[in-house]
Design an enzyme around this catalytic site. Structure first.
Site, PDB file in Angstrom:
ATOM      1  N   ARG A 304      39.222  37.796  34.994  1.00  0.00           N
ATOM      2  CA  ARG A 304      40.603  38.136  34.660  1.00  0.00           C
ATOM      3  C   ARG A 304      40.688  38.854  33.321  1.00  0.00           C
ATOM      4  O   ARG A 304      41.409  39.844  33.172  1.00  0.00           O
ATOM      5  CB  ARG A 304      41.463  36.870  34.659  1.00  0.00           C
ATOM      6  N   TYR A 445      44.409  42.067  42.132  1.00  0.00           N
ATOM      7  CA  TYR A 445      43.200  41.249  42.303  1.00  0.00           C
ATOM      8  C   TYR A 445      42.903  40.397  41.080  1.00  0.00           C
ATOM      9  O   TYR A 445      43.430  40.621  40.005  1.00  0.00           O
ATOM     10  CB  TYR A 445      42.004  42.056  42.782  1.00  0.00           C
ATOM     11  N   GLU A 446      42.083  39.390  41.299  1.00  0.00           N
ATOM     12  CA  GLU A 446      41.799  38.346  40.311  1.00  0.00           C
ATOM     13  C   GLU A 446      43.065  37.611  39.875  1.00  0.00           C
ATOM     14  O   GLU A 446      43.172  37.149  38.743  1.00  0.00           O
ATOM     15  CB  GLU A 446      41.061  38.915  39.088  1.00  0.00           C
ATOM     16  N   GLY A 447      44.011  37.503  40.773  1.00  0.00           N
ATOM     17  CA  GLY A 447      45.270  36.811  40.488  1.00  0.00           C
ATOM     18  C   GLY A 447      46.363  37.793  40.147  1.00  0.00           C
ATOM     19  O   GLY A 447      46.279  38.517  39.154  1.00  0.00           O
ATOM     20  N   GLN A 452      49.327  35.034  37.124  1.00  0.00           N
ATOM     21  CA  GLN A 452      49.066  34.953  35.676  1.00  0.00           C
ATOM     22  C   GLN A 452      50.272  34.340  34.957  1.00  0.00           C
ATOM     23  O   GLN A 452      50.116  33.501  34.059  1.00  0.00           O
ATOM     24  CB  GLN A 452      48.790  36.348  35.096  1.00  0.00           C
TER      25      GLN A 452
END
Length: 598
Positions: A304, A445-447, A452
């Site tokens: 992230r 992507y990656e949250g 977040q």
């Protein structure tokens, strides 16, 4: 014009904004110096400008290709990755104890930004490998570390993370991939994973997949997830990296995507009985059973932060291209009549507004993103345990802000870059449309940004009733007071006024969210989560731009003049957004009352 790394801004931040002396004073950094760090970064910039930057347009036009289970990457990727590995860049930020070079995370972050600015599709492979190295170094057994870390740090093997399944996007409680224990202590994995970046490629000798899966009779939901390491090729033994048996894990297809065309995004099949080991991919448990999500968060948090660097990187490249175009493109008359018509378009006020907004957002984000990396270094090596905890808490607060803000910011910057180019920005030959396409996935992507923001609110802000958030605000207010001591400086007084107003908005937002959390009005809290994240990023960016303006006070060189002008631009066009964000947060209860879907 070929892209150039922003060396001047990087050096300025290391010398004036980041507390580099404190970093150099940490245990283990005795042999480091500012000159050495800058020399390493300059050599990295040279490599990137010469070897990586030329790959970017090619990666957009000639994506990776799948043929009978084998992926051939964009022309030039394989040779450049070999040069990257040979030069030792993969081990840059990792501890010497595991075979890395032991340089600070801050230096790894700066190099990572520059790599992504060179070619984000190419850089994504090493980005993910860094994340897997972090996870194995913290959660792997001594035997796993000895077997798998050296070839990854050498750039001979790469790593991936496998979370998502077709029925389980961000909700990992729905993961179905199954891992069945074997008599020898290994596991056999069966299932399908999607959206796996660099799940298959031709850049390295082996690929190590970190896979979330369930074991038989595991608890339901996320409590039943375990983490497994599944190599494409099995290692014969510790220290023996010759290619072993082909494991039963294969790429079924590659996704056709809006952007990042050069990065192969794979659908991975585990246990399709195609390898040399029989049915079921052989995997090895990482850590303890049913703690897989905990370990995978090591990977995800590293990734992230790295994705924040991706957003920052593409923003800088978009600004660089727009600035160069605006200097060359001539059209219309200069309003001050200082330049003959047609004048370069950057003399027109609205074009300058767009260019300076792009620059202000990029440089502000760079400053607080580098600060976050500095926090991580301090959290790892500060000599006092209480200090390490202080820095770790603040770093954890920063991670969702850096990821969320940088990846939203880049969408605005790349859009403005197209606007500066006018009609030519809509034409592929300029290359600027690629920046917008490539950057669009960063906030997904990656949250996603919402994930977040929910993390920032639920796990960071309310866990200590806003104390971390308010302690940070106190430091920003201290900078406001420093600005005010320069009563004769009109620019600094202007920045102080705007930053103070933004601080007030931030304080109100913390108060609203804490109160609603105490009143158990969860929907109101989370209606305001993304506005709060963007508010926090806005204030942090304003803080660092204010400190930059202070550092340039009394300097009359071109760089200092530009930096002060950019700080004024941030105060003019970005800091007022704080008022809109706090008003949106204040209205969250009304949104909850009149919700269509509650």
């Amino acid at each position: 014009m070929s892209y150039r790394i922003p060396r001047s801004d990087i050096h300025f931040l290391l010398e004036h904004i980041i507390d580099t002396p404190a970093l150099l004073a940490l245990p283990g950094h005795e042999e480091l110096s500012l000159d050495l760090l800058q020399a390493v970064l300059d050599e990295g910039a040279r490599f990137i400008e010469q070897e990586v930057v030329p790959l970017n347009p090619v990666s957009d036009r000639e994506p990776a290709v799948l043929n009978q289970g084998q992926v051939t990457t964009t022309p030039g990727f394989k040779e450049t990755f070999a040069a990257f590995a040979q030069a030792g860049w993969q081990g840059l930020q990792h501890e010497e104890a595991i075979g890395g070079q032991g340089l600070p995370k801050l230096i790894g972050a700066i190099f990572g930004e520059n790599m992504n600015a060179g070619c984000a599709s190419f850089a994504l492979c090493s980005l993910l490998t860094d994340s897997v190295i972090e996870t194995l170094s913290q959660a792997g057994t001594p035997e796993q570390k000895a077997c798998y870390l050296p070839p990854m740090l050498e750039g001979r093997w790469t790593g991936t993370m496998n979370l998502t399944e077709a029925q389980a996007g961000s909700d990992l409680s729905l993961v179905k991939c199954m891992a069945t224990p074997q008599a020898d202590g290994s596991y056999r994995l069966q299932g399908e994973k999607i959206f796996i970046s660099y799940g298959e490629h031709d850049l390295a000798e082996n690929i190590l997949h970190l896979v979330l899966a369930r074991t038989p009779n595991a608890p339901e939901g996320i409590r039943g997830l375990s983490l497994f390491l599944v190599p494409k090729y099995l290692a014969h033994a510790q220290g023996d990296y010759a290619q072993g048996s082909r494991n039963d894990v294969y790429c079924a297809s590659l996704e056709h995507k809006l952007g990042l065309h050069g990065s192969p995004t794979a659908v991975m099949l585990y246990g399709d009985n195609k390898g040399e080991v029989g049915a079921g991919a052989i995997g090895y448990l990482i850590g303890e059973l049913n703690r897989g999500l905990e370990y995978m968060f090591i990977t995800m948090n590293a990734a992230r932060y790295a994705v924040a660097l991706q957003g920052l990187a593409i923003a800088d490249r978009a600004w660089y291209s727009a600035q160069a175009y605006a200097a060359e493109r001539k059209q219309g008359a200069d309003l001050n009549k200082k330049y003959p018509a047609p004048a370069p378009i950057y003399h027109h006020p609205d074009v300058e507004r767009m260019l300076q907004t792009m620059r202000a957002l990029t440089e502000a984000t760079r400053a607080f993103t580098y600060y976050a990396a500095w926090l991580k270094d301090m959290a790892l090596k500060a000599p006092d345990a209480s200090l390490r905890q202080h820095y770790q808490t603040r770093y954890e607060f920063f991670v969702p802000i850096t990821k969320g803000f940088a990846t939203e910011m880049v969408k605005e910057v790349t859009s403005l870059g197209i606007q500066v180019h006018g009609g030519m920005g809509f034409i592929e030959e300029t290359g600027v449309a690629q920046y917008m396409r490539d950057a669009r996935v960063f906030s997904i992507y990656e949250g996603t940004t919402a994930i977040q923001a929910n993390d920032l609110i639920g796990r960071k802000l309310v866990r200590d009733t806003g104390q971390t958030a308010l302690a940070l605000l106190a430091e920003v207010q201290s900078t406001v007071e420093q600005l005010r001591t320069h009563a004769e400086d009109e620019a600094l007084q202007y920045i102080a006024e705007r930053l103070d107003q933004a601080c007030s908005a931030y304080a109100k937002a913390v108060q609203y969210i804490n109160q609603w959390h105490q009143d158990k009005q969860a929907r109101a809290v989370y209606f305001g989560s993304v506005p709060f994240l963007m508010l926090a990023g806005t204030v942090l960016g304003g803080w660092k731009m204010a400190k930059s303006a202070l550092a340039c006070t009394g300097q009359e060189d071109e760089f200092s003049t530009q930096k002060r002008s950019t700080a004024v631009c941030y105060a003019t066009y970005v800091l007022p957004r704080a008022q809109a964000h706090v008003q949106a947060i204040a209205g969250s209860k009304m949104m909850d009352t009149y919700s269509l879907y509650s």
